[in-house]
Scaffold this motif. Structure first.
Motif, PDB file in Angstrom:
ATOM      1  N   VAL A   1      -7.640 -10.882   6.410  1.00 58.49           N
ATOM      2  CA  VAL A   1      -7.009 -10.624   7.702  1.00 58.49           C
ATOM      3  C   VAL A   1      -7.544  -9.304   8.235  1.00 58.49           C
ATOM      4  N   LEU A   2      -8.025  -9.327   9.454  1.00 54.84           N
ATOM      5  CA  LEU A   2      -8.459  -8.102  10.109  1.00 54.84           C
ATOM      6  C   LEU A   2      -7.253  -7.551  10.863  1.00 54.84           C
ATOM      7  N   ALA A   3      -6.919  -6.273  10.614  1.00 56.18           N
ATOM      8  CA  ALA A   3      -5.683  -5.733  11.176  1.00 56.18           C
ATOM      9  C   ALA A   3      -5.838  -4.272  11.578  1.00 56.18           C
ATOM     10  N   GLN A   4      -4.852  -3.800  12.340  1.00 61.48           N
ATOM     11  CA  GLN A   4      -4.808  -2.396  12.733  1.00 61.48           C
ATOM     12  C   GLN A   4      -4.347  -1.539  11.563  1.00 61.48           C
ATOM     13  N   LYS A   5      -4.499  -0.229  11.736  1.00 61.49           N
ATOM     14  CA  LYS A   5      -4.148   0.674  10.644  1.00 61.49           C
ATOM     15  C   LYS A   5      -2.657   0.725  10.336  1.00 61.49           C
ATOM     16  N   ASN A   6      -1.806   0.300  11.250  1.00 59.42           N
ATOM     17  CA  ASN A   6      -0.367   0.314  10.975  1.00 59.42           C
ATOM     18  C   ASN A   6       0.140  -1.017  10.404  1.00 59.42           C
ATOM     19  N   PHE A   7      -0.745  -1.861   9.951  1.00 53.39           N
ATOM     20  CA  PHE A   7      -0.388  -3.167   9.393  1.00 53.39           C
ATOM     21  C   PHE A   7       0.644  -3.047   8.272  1.00 53.39           C
ATOM     22  N   PHE A   8       0.456  -2.078   7.391  1.00 50.58           N
ATOM     23  CA  PHE A   8       1.343  -1.959   6.230  1.00 50.58           C
ATOM     24  C   PHE A   8       2.701  -1.342   6.587  1.00 50.58           C
ATOM     25  N   GLU A   9       2.880  -0.879   7.807  1.00 43.40           N
ATOM     26  CA  GLU A   9       4.212  -0.481   8.264  1.00 43.40           C
ATOM     27  C   GLU A   9       5.045  -1.728   8.572  1.00 43.40           C
ATOM     28  N   PHE A  10       4.394  -2.777   9.022  1.00 44.16           N
ATOM     29  CA  PHE A  10       5.076  -4.029   9.339  1.00 44.16           C
ATOM     30  C   PHE A  10       5.249  -4.915   8.108  1.00 44.16           C
ATOM     31  N   PHE A  11       4.256  -4.877   7.243  1.00 44.73           N
ATOM     32  CA  PHE A  11       4.257  -5.708   6.042  1.00 44.73           C
ATOM     33  C   PHE A  11       4.110  -4.798   4.825  1.00 44.73           C
ATOM     34  N   PRO A  12       5.222  -4.298   4.306  1.00 48.17           N
ATOM     35  CA  PRO A  12       5.179  -3.266   3.262  1.00 48.17           C
ATOM     36  C   PRO A  12       4.889  -3.817   1.863  1.00 48.17           C
TER      37      PRO A  12
ATOM     38  N   GLU B   1       3.619  -3.732  -1.918  1.00 46.08           N
ATOM     39  CA  GLU B   1       3.691  -2.700  -2.947  1.00 46.08           C
ATOM     40  C   GLU B   1       2.268  -2.337  -3.366  1.00 46.08           C
ATOM     41  N   PHE B   2       1.964  -1.048  -3.353  1.00 43.88           N
ATOM     42  CA  PHE B   2       0.611  -0.593  -3.675  1.00 43.88           C
ATOM     43  C   PHE B   2       0.487  -0.195  -5.135  1.00 43.88           C
ATOM     44  N   ILE B   3      -0.623  -0.601  -5.731  1.00 45.82           N
ATOM     45  CA  ILE B   3      -0.951  -0.228  -7.105  1.00 45.82           C
ATOM     46  C   ILE B   3      -1.837   1.015  -7.079  1.00 45.82           C
ATOM     47  N   GLU B   4      -2.782   1.019  -6.139  1.00 49.88           N
ATOM     48  CA  GLU B   4      -3.659   2.171  -5.928  1.00 49.88           C
ATOM     49  C   GLU B   4      -3.591   2.536  -4.451  1.00 49.88           C
ATOM     50  N   GLY B   5      -3.532   3.817  -4.167  1.00 51.94           N
ATOM     51  CA  GLY B   5      -3.414   4.260  -2.784  1.00 51.94           C
ATOM     52  C   GLY B   5      -1.981   4.101  -2.300  1.00 51.94           C
ATOM     53  N   ASN B   6      -1.795   4.184  -0.982  1.00 53.83           N
ATOM     54  CA  ASN B   6      -0.462   4.004  -0.409  1.00 53.83           C
ATOM     55  C   ASN B   6      -0.569   3.425   0.996  1.00 53.83           C
ATOM     56  N   GLN B   7       0.573   3.091   1.567  1.00 52.36           N
ATOM     57  CA  GLN B   7       0.600   2.445   2.881  1.00 52.36           C
ATOM     58  C   GLN B   7      -0.008   3.313   3.970  1.00 52.36           C
ATOM     59  N   LYS B   8       0.260   4.590   3.925  1.00 48.47           N
ATOM     60  CA  LYS B   8      -0.176   5.473   5.009  1.00 48.47           C
ATOM     61  C   LYS B   8      -1.684   5.690   5.019  1.00 48.47           C
ATOM     62  N   SER B   9      -2.294   5.697   3.842  1.00 51.70           N
ATOM     63  CA  SER B   9      -3.738   5.953   3.779  1.00 51.70           C
ATOM     64  C   SER B   9      -4.551   4.681   3.549  1.00 51.70           C
ATOM     65  N   ALA B  10      -3.914   3.525   3.634  1.00 53.49           N
ATOM     66  CA  ALA B  10      -4.594   2.270   3.304  1.00 53.49           C
ATOM     67  C   ALA B  10      -5.649   1.873   4.333  1.00 53.49           C
ATOM     68  N   LEU B  11      -5.383   2.096   5.598  1.00 56.27           N
ATOM     69  CA  LEU B  11      -6.329   1.711   6.654  1.00 56.27           C
ATOM     70  C   LEU B  11      -6.465   2.836   7.681  1.00 56.27           C
ATOM     71  N   PRO B  12      -7.043   3.971   7.299  1.00 58.83           N
ATOM     72  CA  PRO B  12      -7.108   5.087   8.243  1.00 58.83           C
ATOM     73  C   PRO B  12      -8.132   4.901   9.367  1.00 58.83           C
ATOM     74  N   ASP B  13      -9.163   4.097   9.125  1.00 60.57           N
ATOM     75  CA  ASP B  13     -10.190   3.897  10.146  1.00 60.57           C
ATOM     76  C   ASP B  13     -10.779   2.498  10.013  1.00 60.57           C
ATOM     77  N   GLU B  14     -11.719   2.188  10.874  1.00 59.62           N
ATOM     78  CA  GLU B  14     -12.288   0.832  10.873  1.00 59.62           C
ATOM     79  C   GLU B  14     -13.285   0.595   9.740  1.00 59.62           C
ATOM     80  N   ASN B  15     -13.592   1.611   8.970  1.00 55.13           N
ATOM     81  CA  ASN B  15     -14.484   1.456   7.820  1.00 55.13           C
ATOM     82  C   ASN B  15     -13.706   1.392   6.510  1.00 55.13           C
ATOM     83  N   SER B  16     -12.428   1.046   6.594  1.00 54.99           N
ATOM     84  CA  SER B  16     -11.566   0.993   5.415  1.00 54.99           C
ATOM     85  C   SER B  16     -11.144  -0.440   5.142  1.00 54.99           C
TER      86      SER B  16
END
Length: 180
Positions: A116-127, A129-144
């Motif tokens: 799924v291609l999504a915006q950086k706030n995707f994980f605010e809507f669909f939380p 659970e992260f094993i590595e990293g976190n929701q806030k830093s998961a998609l900071p830019d389009e190269n992530s």
């Protein structure tokens, strides 16, 4: 007394075979219908059950004709709805369909059918659970990119996936998160 009732029941079964068969058939169809209705209802109620924000997440659908609805919208609709409706706190675009493509890491190629291609706030809507990293830093830019636990395991094995570079649709992406 119960023995007498059983004898009467058996007597009526023998005397009215067709009527008894129709009664049992009708009862069976009724019970099966109720079971299927309950299974269907449970399935319909389970789609968003995992999401604690399910009461506040909505899908915008467009009515294309009297009986045709599409669950896709043009890009400016999110900002327009947020501007017109004070109840809308935020919005997130994502590709409407799962994509299926190869994700490459060094010599490994993994076919994924749920991209799924999504915006950086995707994980605010669909939380998730992260094993590595976190929701806030998961998609900071389009190269992530954020990967599911299964996909990360296929690509990297037991190694950490965070910070590694993968190739998706001839574009280099950096893994910023791994979710369950």
């Amino acid at each position: 007394m119960i023995l007498n009732w059983i004898k009467i029941f058996i007597y009526h079964l023998k005397q009215n075979k067709l009527f008894s068969f129709l009664n049992v058939l009708g009862l069976s169809i009724g019970i099966a219908s109720v079971i299927f209705a309950i299974l269907y209802w449970n399935d319909e109620q389970s789609y968003d059950a995992w999401n604690p924000n399910k009461e506040n997440v909505f899908l915008v659908a467009n009515q294309m004709s009297e009986n045709t609805f599409w669950a896709s919208s043009s890009a400016p609709i999110g900002a327009a709805i947020k501007e017109k409706c004070s109840e809308v706190a935020s919005y997130c675009y994502l590709s409407g369909n799962y994509e299926s493509d190869l994700i490459r890491f060094k010599n490994k190629k993994v076919q994924s059918s749920k991209i799924v291609l999504a915006q950086k706030n995707f994980f605010e809507f669909f939380p998730f659970e992260f094993i590595e990293g976190n929701q806030k830093s998961a998609l900071p830019d389009e190269n992530s990119i954020s990967l599911s636990e299964d996909l990360a395991l296929q690509l990297f094995g037991k190694e950490t996936a965070l910070g590694k570079e993968v190739l998706f649709q001839n574009k280099k992406l950096i893994v910023r998160g791994v979710y369950k």
